[in-house]
Design an enzyme around this catalytic site. Sequence first.
Site, PDB file in Angstrom:
ATOM      1  N   HIS A 107       0.898  -1.163   0.000  1.00 49.02           N
ATOM      2  CA  HIS A 107       0.000   0.000   0.000  1.00 49.02           C
ATOM      3  C   HIS A 107       0.936   1.212   0.000  1.00 49.02           C
ATOM      4  O   HIS A 107       2.006   1.163   0.624  1.00 49.02           O
ATOM      5  CB  HIS A 107      -0.805   0.119   1.293  1.00 49.02           C
ATOM      6  CG  HIS A 107      -1.730  -1.015   1.597  1.00 49.02           C
ATOM      7  ND1 HIS A 107      -1.317  -2.148   2.248  1.00 49.02           N
ATOM      8  CD2 HIS A 107      -3.050  -1.167   1.394  1.00 49.02           C
ATOM      9  CE1 HIS A 107      -2.345  -2.959   2.412  1.00 49.02           C
ATOM     10  NE2 HIS A 107      -3.414  -2.393   1.896  1.00 49.02           N
ATOM     11  N   ASP A 110       2.448   1.992   3.263  1.00 51.08           N
ATOM     12  CA  ASP A 110       3.391   1.029   3.849  1.00 51.08           C
ATOM     13  C   ASP A 110       4.818   1.471   3.554  1.00 51.08           C
ATOM     14  O   ASP A 110       5.734   1.188   4.327  1.00 51.08           O
ATOM     15  CB  ASP A 110       3.263  -0.378   3.227  1.00 51.08           C
ATOM     16  CG  ASP A 110       1.886  -0.981   3.362  1.00 51.08           C
ATOM     17  OD1 ASP A 110       1.167  -0.619   4.303  1.00 51.08           O
ATOM     18  OD2 ASP A 110       1.537  -1.826   2.510  1.00 51.08           O
TER      19      ASP A 110
HETATM   20  C1  XLS Z   1      -7.487  -6.633   4.293  1.00 48.87           C
HETATM   21  C2  XLS Z   1      -6.992  -6.877   2.953  1.00 48.87           C
HETATM   22  C3  XLS Z   1      -5.833  -5.984   2.558  1.00 48.87           C
HETATM   23  C4  XLS Z   1      -5.699  -6.010   1.073  1.00 48.87           C
HETATM   24  C5  XLS Z   1      -4.963  -4.860   0.499  1.00 48.87           C
HETATM   25  O1  XLS Z   1      -8.263  -7.382   4.860  1.00 48.87           O
HETATM   26  O2  XLS Z   1      -6.657  -8.209   2.798  1.00 48.87           O
HETATM   27  O3  XLS Z   1      -4.664  -6.386   3.201  1.00 48.87           O
HETATM   28  O4  XLS Z   1      -5.101  -7.185   0.627  1.00 48.87           O
HETATM   29  O5  XLS Z   1      -5.535  -3.648   0.823  1.00 48.87           O
END
Ligand code: XLS
Length: 444
Positions: A107, A110
Amino acid sequence: MTVLIGDKEYFPTVSEIKYEGRDSDNPFAFKWYDADRIVAGKTMKEWLRFSGCYWHTFCGQGHDPFGPGPQRFEWNNPKDARGRAAAKMDAAFEFFTKMQLPYYCFHDTDLIDEEDSTVSEFEEKIQFITDIAQKKQDESGIKLLWGTSNLFSNPRYMNGAGTNPHFPTLARAGAQLKVAMDATMKLNGENYVFWGGREGYITLLNTKMEREQENFARWLHMAKDYMRGQGWNGTFFIEPKPMEPTKHQYDFDTATVAGFLQKYDLSTDDFKVNIEVNHATLASHTFQHELQVAADNNMLGSVDANRGDYQNSWDTDQFPNNINETTEAMLVFLEAGGLQGGGVNFDAKTRRESTDMEDIFIGHIGGMDTFARSLIIADDILTKSKYTEMRNTRYETFETGQGKDFVEGKLSIEQLAEIGKAVGEPEQISGKQELFENIVNQYI
Ligand code: XLS
Ligand code: NI
Ligand code: NI
């Protein structure tokens, strides 16, 4: 793969993880994942396209609703955001290369701490860190499987991003979305993910559902038009999840996403799904069910690999270790010809109590071995057992005669009724579930 070590080695006790076979007792070796081994005509590496995720592995420190996380990361020591981000990226690429992961995902937030940045300040920070990422990718050969934008953690998005009832907030989210899409294109990201985050609602009392869904469709069209306009030809993935954080999520499951795309004229040539195991089980489906729905709708894009817990009902994101479940999933995967554009991304985290730095290696080794082993088993079942034949036999009456006429749309309901009368009481035919299950276990 060249192991990349930055100014400091973050995982000095672990070197490159290699395949040693099932008899090895070395916890830092693959027992099943042998990257170049051919299964069903392709290497394991080509089928599985493993990816490490930034958020669980390098950002989350194991916090839960009852307290902060106990996991301590040295890359968080530098005092300024840029220093921390660069250190974290050194650690991440050291990990990816030692782990033999050909891909990674992130993200936007991140990569570098957002803090109180304006959009322009955040954009500058992302420029800074993606310059470093570009260099790391070139040096290691590791590629970006997908990028995404975190439009759910910051309190400003508490009522949603693309579905926010307040236009200025939606526009603020759009500005961040564009930063994340630009970063993904700069790093040659092969896909772009939309996980619904807070795109849903908690109570209908304050919500106009149709307005929110129309806005969300508009948002996806705009994102697609923008990236296509820039010449990007990757795939957009929508990641279904039925709940958490909102009560009703607009991308509940794959079937819901398929209907949504169709209703709002979004093509499955552009949009596919990223199926997460624990999201499937939260929706009261199996992982393999979600894969099959996706495959049948030309939407099987990518996988977020993890597992849930039988005794509780939230998204625990544990590392995959259930051979039986993964084997059933790999049967669907192989029959569908694999993933369209995506890979197997470990959206999984070590447990809060797993506080040794080496634990993230052990988690990923287990996950990669589970998928590799299940791929081999599923291929054996498909090529050596009676599985396919038994399934085909159940449907063989549609292959010839009146059954075939029915399939081809040549029968009216009157004709069907005539045939039905003539049939009398049809023969009772066993579904043979236990036999199917035993075949799976036989090949495990
Ligand atoms: C959350 C999601 C997130 C997505 C990306 O539950 O799995 O981690 O994979 O935003
Ligand atoms: Ni996910
Ligand atoms: Ni999850």
